[in-house]
Motif scaffolding. Sequence first.
Motif, PDB file in Angstrom:
ATOM      1  N   GLU A 173      26.240  42.010  36.533  1.00 14.46           N
ATOM      2  CA  GLU A 173      26.710  40.592  37.282  1.00 14.46           C
ATOM      3  C   GLU A 173      28.378  40.819  37.002  1.00 14.46           C
ATOM      4  O   GLU A 173      28.803  40.747  35.931  1.00 14.46           O
ATOM      5  CB  GLU A 173      26.354  39.647  36.532  1.00 14.46           C
ATOM      6  CG  GLU A 173      24.830  39.383  36.814  1.00 14.46           C
ATOM      7  CD  GLU A 173      24.166  38.030  36.063  1.00 14.46           C
ATOM      8  OE1 GLU A 173      23.478  37.466  36.811  1.00 14.46           O
ATOM      9  OE2 GLU A 173      24.566  37.964  35.183  1.00 14.46           O
ATOM     10  N   VAL A 175      32.305  39.193  37.459  1.00 12.90           N
ATOM     11  CA  VAL A 175      32.819  37.755  37.817  1.00 12.90           C
ATOM     12  C   VAL A 175      34.240  37.921  37.673  1.00 12.90           C
ATOM     13  O   VAL A 175      34.893  38.598  36.747  1.00 12.90           O
ATOM     14  CB  VAL A 175      32.544  36.613  36.895  1.00 12.90           C
ATOM     15  CG1 VAL A 175      33.216  35.510  37.262  1.00 12.90           C
ATOM     16  CG2 VAL A 175      31.023  36.567  36.546  1.00 12.90           C
ATOM     17  N   CYS A 176      35.128  38.116  38.798  1.00 13.64           N
ATOM     18  CA  CYS A 176      36.460  38.093  39.000  1.00 13.64           C
ATOM     19  C   CYS A 176      37.012  36.666  39.092  1.00 13.64           C
ATOM     20  O   CYS A 176      36.494  35.827  39.978  1.00 13.64           O
ATOM     21  CB  CYS A 176      36.755  38.974  40.366  1.00 13.64           C
ATOM     22  SG  CYS A 176      36.066  40.490  40.161  1.00 13.64           S
ATOM     23  N   GLN A 177      38.300  36.559  38.440  1.00 14.32           N
ATOM     24  CA  GLN A 177      38.844  35.245  38.657  1.00 14.32           C
ATOM     25  C   GLN A 177      40.492  35.311  38.500  1.00 14.32           C
ATOM     26  O   GLN A 177      40.847  36.268  37.979  1.00 14.32           O
ATOM     27  CB  GLN A 177      38.552  34.551  37.482  1.00 14.32           C
ATOM     28  CG  GLN A 177      38.795  33.135  37.526  1.00 14.32           C
ATOM     29  CD  GLN A 177      37.916  32.327  36.276  1.00 14.32           C
ATOM     30  OE1 GLN A 177      36.489  32.115  36.367  1.00 14.32           O
ATOM     31  NE2 GLN A 177      38.666  31.554  35.471  1.00 14.32           N
ATOM     32  N   GLU A 178      41.093  34.531  39.473  1.00 15.06           N
ATOM     33  CA  GLU A 178      42.472  34.664  39.355  1.00 15.06           C
ATOM     34  C   GLU A 178      42.960  34.643  37.910  1.00 15.06           C
ATOM     35  O   GLU A 178      42.509  33.887  37.169  1.00 15.06           O
ATOM     36  CB  GLU A 178      43.256  33.500  40.338  1.00 15.06           C
ATOM     37  CG  GLU A 178      43.040  33.964  41.805  1.00 15.06           C
ATOM     38  CD  GLU A 178      43.902  32.959  42.551  1.00 15.06           C
ATOM     39  OE1 GLU A 178      44.298  31.803  42.166  1.00 15.06           O
ATOM     40  OE2 GLU A 178      44.104  33.341  43.592  1.00 15.06           O
ATOM     41  N   ASP A 182      41.653  40.681  44.109  1.00 17.51           N
ATOM     42  CA  ASP A 182      40.537  40.804  44.891  1.00 17.51           C
ATOM     43  C   ASP A 182      40.241  42.377  44.679  1.00 17.51           C
ATOM     44  O   ASP A 182      39.201  43.047  44.831  1.00 17.51           O
ATOM     45  CB  ASP A 182      40.566  40.525  46.265  1.00 17.51           C
ATOM     46  CG  ASP A 182      40.481  38.991  46.507  1.00 17.51           C
ATOM     47  OD1 ASP A 182      39.911  38.249  45.333  1.00 17.51           O
ATOM     48  OD2 ASP A 182      40.612  38.265  47.473  1.00 17.51           O
ATOM     49  N   CYS A 185      38.751  43.756  41.633  1.00 14.55           N
ATOM     50  CA  CYS A 185      37.363  43.398  41.719  1.00 14.55           C
ATOM     51  C   CYS A 185      36.707  44.440  42.467  1.00 14.55           C
ATOM     52  O   CYS A 185      35.572  44.995  42.021  1.00 14.55           O
ATOM     53  CB  CYS A 185      37.184  42.013  42.253  1.00 14.55           C
ATOM     54  SG  CYS A 185      35.791  41.494  42.271  1.00 14.55           S
ATOM     55  N   ASP A 186      37.417  44.683  43.650  1.00 14.79           N
ATOM     56  CA  ASP A 186      36.602  45.831  44.625  1.00 14.79           C
ATOM     57  C   ASP A 186      36.584  47.076  43.862  1.00 14.79           C
ATOM     58  O   ASP A 186      35.454  47.936  44.109  1.00 14.79           O
ATOM     59  CB  ASP A 186      37.310  45.749  45.920  1.00 14.79           C
ATOM     60  CG  ASP A 186      37.171  44.520  46.789  1.00 14.79           C
ATOM     61  OD1 ASP A 186      36.517  43.712  46.372  1.00 14.79           O
ATOM     62  OD2 ASP A 186      38.014  44.584  47.607  1.00 14.79           O
ATOM     63  N   VAL A 201      28.632  40.424  42.866  1.00 14.54           N
ATOM     64  CA  VAL A 201      29.746  39.737  42.483  1.00 14.54           C
ATOM     65  C   VAL A 201      29.292  38.219  42.638  1.00 14.54           C
ATOM     66  O   VAL A 201      28.973  37.532  43.659  1.00 14.54           O
ATOM     67  CB  VAL A 201      31.030  40.082  43.538  1.00 14.54           C
ATOM     68  CG1 VAL A 201      32.199  39.054  43.106  1.00 14.54           C
ATOM     69  CG2 VAL A 201      31.055  41.617  43.435  1.00 14.54           C
ATOM     70  N   LEU A 202      29.580  37.432  41.511  1.00 14.09           N
ATOM     71  CA  LEU A 202      29.531  36.062  41.513  1.00 14.09           C
ATOM     72  C   LEU A 202      30.722  35.243  41.857  1.00 14.09           C
ATOM     73  O   LEU A 202      31.878  35.781  41.881  1.00 14.09           O
ATOM     74  CB  LEU A 202      29.221  35.205  40.162  1.00 14.09           C
ATOM     75  CG  LEU A 202      27.941  35.518  39.613  1.00 14.09           C
ATOM     76  CD1 LEU A 202      27.323  36.773  39.535  1.00 14.09           C
ATOM     77  CD2 LEU A 202      27.731  34.734  38.156  1.00 14.09           C
ATOM     78  N   GLU A 203      30.861  34.301  42.765  1.00 17.04           N
ATOM     79  CA  GLU A 203      31.892  33.799  43.741  1.00 17.04           C
ATOM     80  C   GLU A 203      32.835  32.940  42.494  1.00 17.04           C
ATOM     81  O   GLU A 203      34.006  32.557  42.820  1.00 17.04           O
ATOM     82  CB  GLU A 203      31.582  32.811  44.673  1.00 17.04           C
ATOM     83  CG  GLU A 203      30.824  33.700  45.838  1.00 17.04           C
ATOM     84  CD  GLU A 203      31.686  34.781  46.491  1.00 17.04           C
ATOM     85  OE1 GLU A 203      32.710  34.431  46.669  1.00 17.04           O
ATOM     86  OE2 GLU A 203      31.089  35.549  47.047  1.00 17.04           O
ATOM     87  N   LYS A 204      31.997  32.603  41.494  1.00 14.83           N
ATOM     88  CA  LYS A 204      32.784  31.616  40.520  1.00 14.83           C
ATOM     89  C   LYS A 204      32.202  32.017  39.357  1.00 14.83           C
ATOM     90  O   LYS A 204      30.945  32.008  38.884  1.00 14.83           O
ATOM     91  CB  LYS A 204      33.085  30.433  41.022  1.00 14.83           C
ATOM     92  CG  LYS A 204      31.782  29.601  41.139  1.00 14.83           C
ATOM     93  CD  LYS A 204      32.130  27.901  41.327  1.00 14.83           C
ATOM     94  CE  LYS A 204      31.076  27.222  41.641  1.00 14.83           C
ATOM     95  NZ  LYS A 204      31.345  25.971  42.072  1.00 14.83           N
TER      96      LYS A 204
END
Length: 339
Positions: A173, A175-178, A182, A185-186, A201-204
């Motif tokens: 799983e 999780v990418c966050q500012e 992006d 993350c990719d 990828v979890l959106e948040k």
Amino acid sequence: MTAPFHKFRPSGLTLNAREFAPGSARVAVLGAGVMGPGIALVFAEHGFQIDLCEVRQPALDAGMTSLADALDLKVQAQVCDAAAARATLARVTPRIGIADGIAHADLIVEAVPEDRNIKRAVYTQVADAAPSHAVVWSNTSTLDVFSLAPPALAHRLLVAHWFAPPHILPLVEVVCQEPASDSLCDESVSLLRALGKAPVVLEKFVPGFVINRLLRALGRESFDMIESGVISIADLDVAVRTSLAPRMQILGVMQRYDYTGLHLSLRNLADPDIVDAPVNRSPALLQDRVDRGALGVASGSGFYDYGGRSALELQRERDLRLWQVMRALAEHATDPKPI
Ligand SMILES: NC(=O)c1ccc[n+]([C@@H]2O[C@H](COP(=O)([O-])OP(=O)(O)OC[C@H]3O[C@@H](n4cnc5c(N)ncnc54)[C@H](O)[C@@H]3O)[C@@H](O)[C@H]2O)c1
């Protein structure tokens, strides 16, 4: 021989916009407990040089033994040959302390205990001493690690949450966050795929991420039905293993609704006779066993009695069976398209 789900090979990969290739990129895995050695194994078997870093010598020794055992088991399960296993082990350098490991790392996989203070201290040391391009993947299960990292690290920190045993189960799983970009993350997702993993990828950020939350929901109903005398522990496991588990393997949760029919699913959910189990954060079923030291495989008994078999023996048996299942699933496991 190589298992089909390891068909992907790391080539043309970048991380933080730099080439990330076996032979040149270095990976430091921090923590050689339950998770670190298996994660180190995955990178090493794909040709990367690994520093496996620990703070305690006995834990480091145990971690290296567990990594070597996991490779032996792969040979026994016929998903790896002996020469490849030896080459994999030779790519892992055990180290006490993290300073040497992080000094030259391009990627740092943090698998230290689930403790805010320990993680915060590790991130501070990494921000101070690791190369400025080095990316950090945290294996945290629940923590909001983004709030623990110093600003100098925040743009190159993400969660990559593996599942035990991490060298066998494909899911990670992410999780990418500012302020992480992006593109980072990719790149991380591409790297995980190249390692034969199945990243989602979890959106948040959500505590517990997805799978541990689903497991909590299943546990809540299971504990409630057993405690209220609906079904025995052993029969509940039989029921799951002979219905939900194989069907979920093919359909997941959501596609199963398509097969049932959404109208029927809606009607079933609305059935007033079915009342969901209440949230119980310390079910007696667990609490009583914990109170008398029956902690599960590690202590020789939990919901089942393991008849004196050691935790290592039980883990090997589980892993051998998991390899059999993974071999049978092969492509479906890492390329789980809907039907
Ligand atoms: N155990 C699981 O099934 C599982 C599954 C998924 C994710 N996780 C997560 O992975 C992380 C590690 O879990 P684990 O079960 O492997 O923990 P663990 O306690 O088995 O191992 C962690 C190891 O880190 C070492 N350590 C402590 N401080 C360190 C430091 N500063 N530098 C290097 N090593 C240090 C400890 O000595 C210990 O051996 C946690 O965040 C956990 O939530 C665990």
